[in-house]
Design a protein around this motif. Structure first.
Motif, mmCIF file in Angstrom:
data_model
loop_
_atom_site.group_PDB
_atom_site.id
_atom_site.type_symbol
_atom_site.label_atom_id
_atom_site.label_comp_id
_atom_site.label_asym_id
_atom_site.label_seq_id
_atom_site.Cartn_x
_atom_site.Cartn_y
_atom_site.Cartn_z
ATOM 1 N N LEU A 147 0.821 -1.216 0.000
ATOM 2 C CA LEU A 147 0.000 0.000 0.000
ATOM 3 C C LEU A 147 0.851 1.261 0.000
ATOM 4 C CD1 LEU A 147 -2.845 -0.974 2.521
ATOM 5 C CD2 LEU A 147 -3.067 -0.604 0.054
ATOM 6 N N ARG A 160 -3.011 5.867 -4.142
ATOM 7 C CA ARG A 160 -4.477 5.864 -4.233
ATOM 8 C C ARG A 160 -5.021 4.703 -3.414
ATOM 9 N NH1 ARG A 160 -5.733 1.621 -7.506
ATOM 10 N NH2 ARG A 160 -4.020 0.827 -8.798
ATOM 11 N N PRO A 161 -6.240 4.813 -2.947
ATOM 12 C CA PRO A 161 -6.874 3.688 -2.261
ATOM 13 C C PRO A 161 -7.121 2.543 -3.239
ATOM 14 C CG PRO A 161 -8.036 5.757 -1.842
ATOM 15 C CD PRO A 161 -7.102 6.016 -2.955
ATOM 16 N N ASP A 185 -6.539 2.176 2.366
ATOM 17 C CA ASP A 185 -5.409 3.071 2.170
ATOM 18 C C ASP A 185 -4.671 3.224 3.493
ATOM 19 O OD1 ASP A 185 -3.655 4.714 0.899
ATOM 20 O OD2 ASP A 185 -5.030 6.394 0.626
ATOM 21 N N ARG A 207 2.348 5.928 5.553
ATOM 22 C CA ARG A 207 2.868 5.689 4.201
ATOM 23 C C ARG A 207 4.271 6.271 4.053
ATOM 24 N NH1 ARG A 207 -0.846 7.861 1.236
ATOM 25 N NH2 ARG A 207 -1.782 5.979 0.362
#
Length: 449
Positions: A387, A392-393, A434, A440
């Motif tokens: 991820l 983007r999801p 996400d 992230r």
């Protein structure tokens, strides 16, 4: 104006004259007087059979307040006088003016209070040695009201307060304790980073409350006798320290399986007490219990949005504060770290920091996020790493096609990440998944080898 501010005001006045802060009984008396209660009602609330002792404590406070404020203060004019004084020359001692004052009850028919009468019940036992001191409390009014409703009106026996590290779980619970300490006979705070043995914790509770040697057998039975006889509030902070690292979320280590018995008994046995679990991830025992059938509740904390969290930190460019809060998801600890960086490197200029056009993982954020990442199972790490490469999801089907995980492993991994509050779930025509911006960026910069 709330009772906390009233207590702070009276405490400062009393400390100025005596050099000592209000004790628990004096706080309860101040709260009762402010609410317009009679001495008898305050005595009953505090566990005293006679109003005499409450009257003596009250008159001692009136004398100090009268001398320090140059006012003739008594039970009958306490609320109105405090309101008038704070709204005039002493308004600087509190955060805002009082705009409401409860109606006081009429005087008791018997105004004379006899000589001091010894209390027939202890004022309670509190062990808050391991509880943090709260210096700032931001924008959690709704959550605080929810917690208060569960504990003071619904008598909920088992509550989980959940969320990411640094989101404010411990601060919220401690704020509740500070505001409602007098509503419980026993309040005990244990941090499981420091003391993890359930047997040791129960022994400390029994020794503290009973002030007598503990019977070595049937300690749980002895504990529940106390929970039935007295209104107790027990807080276990950092529950995730008892869970297995490298496995799916919320599974107790073998040596801590006896906590399962405690949680089961808390919900099944009749008593008048409550247990609060503070954790970064939900334990499986709580997930398996139906809130419709058991006296349990879960409070999940999200990030803050109110810009007052940055107000007193000496930053410029307040029109850009909202961007910083959104970038770091309203996490108070993340924000504190990034504010320090902005002040030291950018001279407090938020606009200059934002020109960097990147999310910075500070040296103080990194070890916290590393600890979170190490707790993940291999399948969860695989999902997170994938991820983190996307902007983007994605749907579960997209993940299934991209990863070498079985459908069952993928679903369990996604659910476990959700229980750790590391995964964002976006509801639409299809469910998308996400990572948060901070997670992230951390994975991209620190976990790609």
């Amino acid at each position: 104006m709330n009772i906390t501010e009233i207590l702070q005001f009276v405490d400062r006045v009393v400390e100025k004259q005596t050099g000592e802060h209000l004790d628990d009984l004096e706080k309860a008396v101040v709260k009762g007087l402010w609410e317009g209660k009679t001495y008898s009602e305050i005595a009953e609330k505090c566990g005293y059979k006679s109003k005499n002792y409450i009257g003596d404590v009250s008159r001692k406070l009136f004398k100090i307040l009268s001398e320090q404020l140059d006012e003739d203060i008594s039970r009958h004019n306490f609320s109105w006088t405090i309101e008038r004084v704070i709204n005039s020359q002493f308004v600087g001692l509190v955060n805002s003016k009082i705009n409401w004052c409860p109606n006081s009850h009429q005087a008791d028919t018997n105004q004379s209070i006899a000589d001091e009468e010894k209390p027939t019940k202890s004022t309670g036992y509190n062990d808050l040695t391991l509880a943090p001191k709260i210096t700032h409390f931001y924008d959690r009014t709704t959550e605080l009201q929810t917690l208060s409703h569960w504990l003071t009106h619904q008598n909920t026996r088992l509550i989980s307060v959940l969320g990411l590290s640094g989101i404010g779980k411990t601060t919220l619970v401690k704020q509740f304790v500070d505001l409602n300490l007098q509503d419980f006979d026993v309040v005990i705070w244990k941090n499981l980073k420091l003391s993890q043995s359930l047997d040791g914790i129960i022994t400390e509770i029994l020794t503290g409350v009973n002030d007598a040697p503990v019977q070595p057998d049937n300690k749980l039975t002895q504990l529940f006798n106390i929970l039935r006889q007295q209104r107790c509030l027990i807080i276990l902070d950092d529950l995730q320290e008892l869970f297995i690292k490298g496995e799916l979320a919320g599974q107790f280590k073998t040596e801590y399986k006896n906590y399962h018995n405690l949680l089961t008994m808390i919900t099944n046995i009749e008593h008048q007490s409550s247990l609060i679990l503070i954790s970064q991830e939900q334990c499986q025992e709580m997930i398996c219990l139906d809130e419709e059938l058991y006296p349990i509740n879960c409070l999940e904390l999200e990030g803050l949005e109110n810009m007052s969290i940055l107000k007193n930190w000496g930053l410029n460019d307040d029109e850009a504060w909202a961007k910083i809060i959104k970038l770091y998801e309203g996490n108070p600890v993340y924000l504190k770290d990034i504010v320090s960086l902005i002040k030291n490197i950018f001279g407090g200029k938020v606009a200059d920091f934002l020109k960097e056009d990147s999310l910075i993982i500070t040296k103080d954020m990194k070890p916290r996020l590393t600890e979170l990442f190490k707790r993940l199972s291999p399948r969860e790490q695989e999902i997170v790493l994938h991820l983190s490469k996307l902007d983007r999801p994605v749907s579960r089907e997209d993940l299934r096609q991209s990863l070498s995980l079985s459908s069952m492993d993928l679903m369990n991994g996604l659910e476990s990440l959700h229980q750790r509050y590391l995964l964002k779930r976006i509801q639409g025509e299809q469910v998308l998944f996400d990572l948060s911006l901070v997670v992230r960026e951390y994975v991209r910069t620190c976990c790609q080898d």
